[in-house]
Design a protein around this motif. Structure first.
Motif, PDB file in Angstrom:
ATOM      1  N   ILE A  54      -0.495  -6.435 -15.790  1.00 28.87           N
ATOM      2  CA  ILE A  54       0.161  -6.087 -14.538  1.00 28.87           C
ATOM      3  C   ILE A  54       1.242  -7.082 -14.143  1.00 28.87           C
ATOM      4  O   ILE A  54       2.015  -6.823 -13.217  1.00 28.87           O
ATOM      5  N   GLU A  55       1.318  -8.232 -14.826  1.00 24.33           N
ATOM      6  CA  GLU A  55       2.232  -9.278 -14.386  1.00 24.33           C
ATOM      7  C   GLU A  55       3.690  -8.834 -14.399  1.00 24.33           C
ATOM      8  O   GLU A  55       4.503  -9.332 -13.622  1.00 24.33           O
ATOM      9  N   GLY A  56       4.028  -7.890 -15.253  1.00 26.37           N
ATOM     10  CA  GLY A  56       5.408  -7.427 -15.307  1.00 26.37           C
ATOM     11  C   GLY A  56       5.698  -6.288 -14.344  1.00 26.37           C
ATOM     12  O   GLY A  56       6.819  -5.786 -14.317  1.00 26.37           O
ATOM     13  N   ASN A  57       4.705  -5.875 -13.582  1.00 24.75           N
ATOM     14  CA  ASN A  57       4.868  -4.776 -12.637  1.00 24.75           C
ATOM     15  C   ASN A  57       4.763  -5.328 -11.219  1.00 24.75           C
ATOM     16  O   ASN A  57       3.671  -5.609 -10.746  1.00 24.75           O
ATOM     17  N   PRO A  58       5.881  -5.498 -10.498  1.00 29.92           N
ATOM     18  CA  PRO A  58       5.830  -6.123  -9.178  1.00 29.92           C
ATOM     19  C   PRO A  58       4.988  -5.359  -8.177  1.00 29.92           C
ATOM     20  O   PRO A  58       4.316  -5.970  -7.336  1.00 29.92           O
ATOM     21  N   LEU A  59       4.993  -4.034  -8.254  1.00 23.08           N
ATOM     22  CA  LEU A  59       4.172  -3.245  -7.347  1.00 23.08           C
ATOM     23  C   LEU A  59       2.693  -3.536  -7.580  1.00 23.08           C
ATOM     24  O   LEU A  59       1.920  -3.740  -6.635  1.00 23.08           O
ATOM     25  N   ALA A  60       2.286  -3.575  -8.845  1.00 21.97           N
ATOM     26  CA  ALA A  60       0.877  -3.858  -9.155  1.00 21.97           C
ATOM     27  C   ALA A  60       0.491  -5.264  -8.723  1.00 21.97           C
ATOM     28  O   ALA A  60      -0.617  -5.480  -8.206  1.00 21.97           O
ATOM     29  N   VAL A  61       1.378  -6.236  -8.910  1.00 20.51           N
ATOM     30  CA  VAL A  61       1.090  -7.615  -8.492  1.00 20.51           C
ATOM     31  C   VAL A  61       0.834  -7.660  -6.992  1.00 20.51           C
ATOM     32  O   VAL A  61      -0.147  -8.246  -6.521  1.00 20.51           O
ATOM     33  N   LEU A  88       0.829  -1.202   0.000  1.00 23.57           N
ATOM     34  CA  LEU A  88       0.000   0.000   0.000  1.00 23.57           C
ATOM     35  C   LEU A  88       0.864   1.253   0.000  1.00 23.57           C
ATOM     36  O   LEU A  88       0.629   2.184  -0.791  1.00 23.57           O
ATOM     37  N   TYR A  89       1.872   1.299   0.858  1.00 24.55           N
ATOM     38  CA  TYR A  89       2.725   2.478   0.944  1.00 24.55           C
ATOM     39  C   TYR A  89       3.554   2.669  -0.326  1.00 24.55           C
ATOM     40  O   TYR A  89       3.834   3.804  -0.728  1.00 24.55           O
ATOM     41  N   ALA A  90       3.936   1.575  -0.965  1.00 26.00           N
ATOM     42  CA  ALA A  90       4.684   1.682  -2.215  1.00 26.00           C
ATOM     43  C   ALA A  90       3.814   2.298  -3.306  1.00 26.00           C
ATOM     44  O   ALA A  90       4.282   3.145  -4.088  1.00 26.00           O
ATOM     45  N   PHE A  91       2.559   1.872  -3.385  1.00 27.53           N
ATOM     46  CA  PHE A  91       1.628   2.476  -4.345  1.00 27.53           C
ATOM     47  C   PHE A  91       1.496   3.972  -4.092  1.00 27.53           C
ATOM     48  O   PHE A  91       1.534   4.792  -5.022  1.00 27.53           O
TER      49      PHE A  91
END
Length: 287
Positions: A78-85, A39-42
């Protein structure tokens, strides 16, 4: 991408970009900690979009990507975006309200432009849609719900933190022609927004900023009086509020220059204050 790698990415991102929330997250239960960091990373990632784009259009495109990711309309991307995963996993695990994320993203759209903040009420609304929203989401991760009394305290805490950040970031924002100080507050003191953005120290600027510090202290007092009635489980979501008073103190020292004084605290002092507040919270609820 594995969930472990995705969450590790979030952990590192928050550690690098938001050290205060990184430290506060360390006081959360271990099984909730990595979800808080997602959450904080987003929040950190979307807050930084203005600094990474040269004009609003690519920023709006990035915000739209996040809107589509959260609503599920670009699920395969989103699979290539670790934050989104990690974020999508957290949203689903804790049934986080997606409309709150939409509010955060809408507020970040305001960041992309140089339109001034019209009024103190508008700044309050901005705070409720950003920092307060983040606290409410963190509370849901920590205890699975967010009652009305928690929402009220979160709103006060978010306003106190946001207005403090507006005051702290004033030199940077004014230098790029962005005015988060509310126009109605500036107007009461005869401050010309254009002149201030040009770097001129208008005589009314300091009194206007003093009014905003008084506003922060009101919401800080409301936060303190309300938080003692809440569960200890949610304390980590509010920890960063303990730094507000110290930042206000720096701005009230003799010789403070709104354009030049860096309103900062050494990392070790911030870590110590967060640790002390976490210990204080534990002792209070244990008594």
């Amino acid at each position: 991408m594995s969930f472990d790698k995705a969450y590790d990415h979030c952990f590192d991102l928050v550690r690098r970009t938001d050290k205060e929330r990184f430290v506060s997250g360390l006081f959360a239960p271990e099984d909730r900690r990595r979800h808080l960091y997602a959450l904080y990373a987003f929040y950190a990632e979307t807050a930084a979009i203005r600094d990474r784009v040269s004009d609003p259009l690519p920023g709006e495109m990035r915000l739209q990507w996040w809107r589509d990711a959260i609503t599920g309309t670009c699920r395969g991307e989103i699979e290539g975006n670790p934050l989104a995963v990690a974020l999508m996993d957290t949203i689903e695990r804790f049934d986080l309200p997606r409309n709150v994320f939409a509010e955060i993203l809408e507020a970040r759209s305001f960041d992309l432009y140089d339109d001034p903040m019209p009024s103190l009420d508008d700044l309050h609304a901005y705070a409720r849609e950003t920092t307060s929203a983040l606290i409410r989401l963190a509370v849901r991760i920590l205890c699975g719900r967010c009652r009305l009394d928690v929402v009220e305290v979160a709103n006060h805490a978010g306003i106190a933190q946001t207005v403090t950040e507006v005051l702290r970031n004033f030199p940077r924002d004014a230098a790029r022609g962005q005015m988060f100080l509310p126009l109605d507050v500036l107007g009461r003191h005869g401050v010309d927004c254009v002149s201030v953005c040009a770097g001129n120290a208008d005589a009314g600027l300091r009194p206007a900023m003093a009014d905003l510090r008084d506003e922060v202290r009101y919401h800080l007092a409301e936060t303190r009086s309300g938080i003692v009635r809440l569960s200890r489980d949610i304390a980590p979501a509010f920890l960063t509020t303990c730094l507000v008073e110290r930042y206000l103190g720096i701005m009230e020292r003799p010789g403070y220059d709104p354009f030049r004084t860096a309103v900062e605290l050494p990392l070790w002092r911030r870590q110590w204050m967060l640790w002390r507040m976490a210990v204080k919270a534990r002792r209070h609820y244990a008594a």
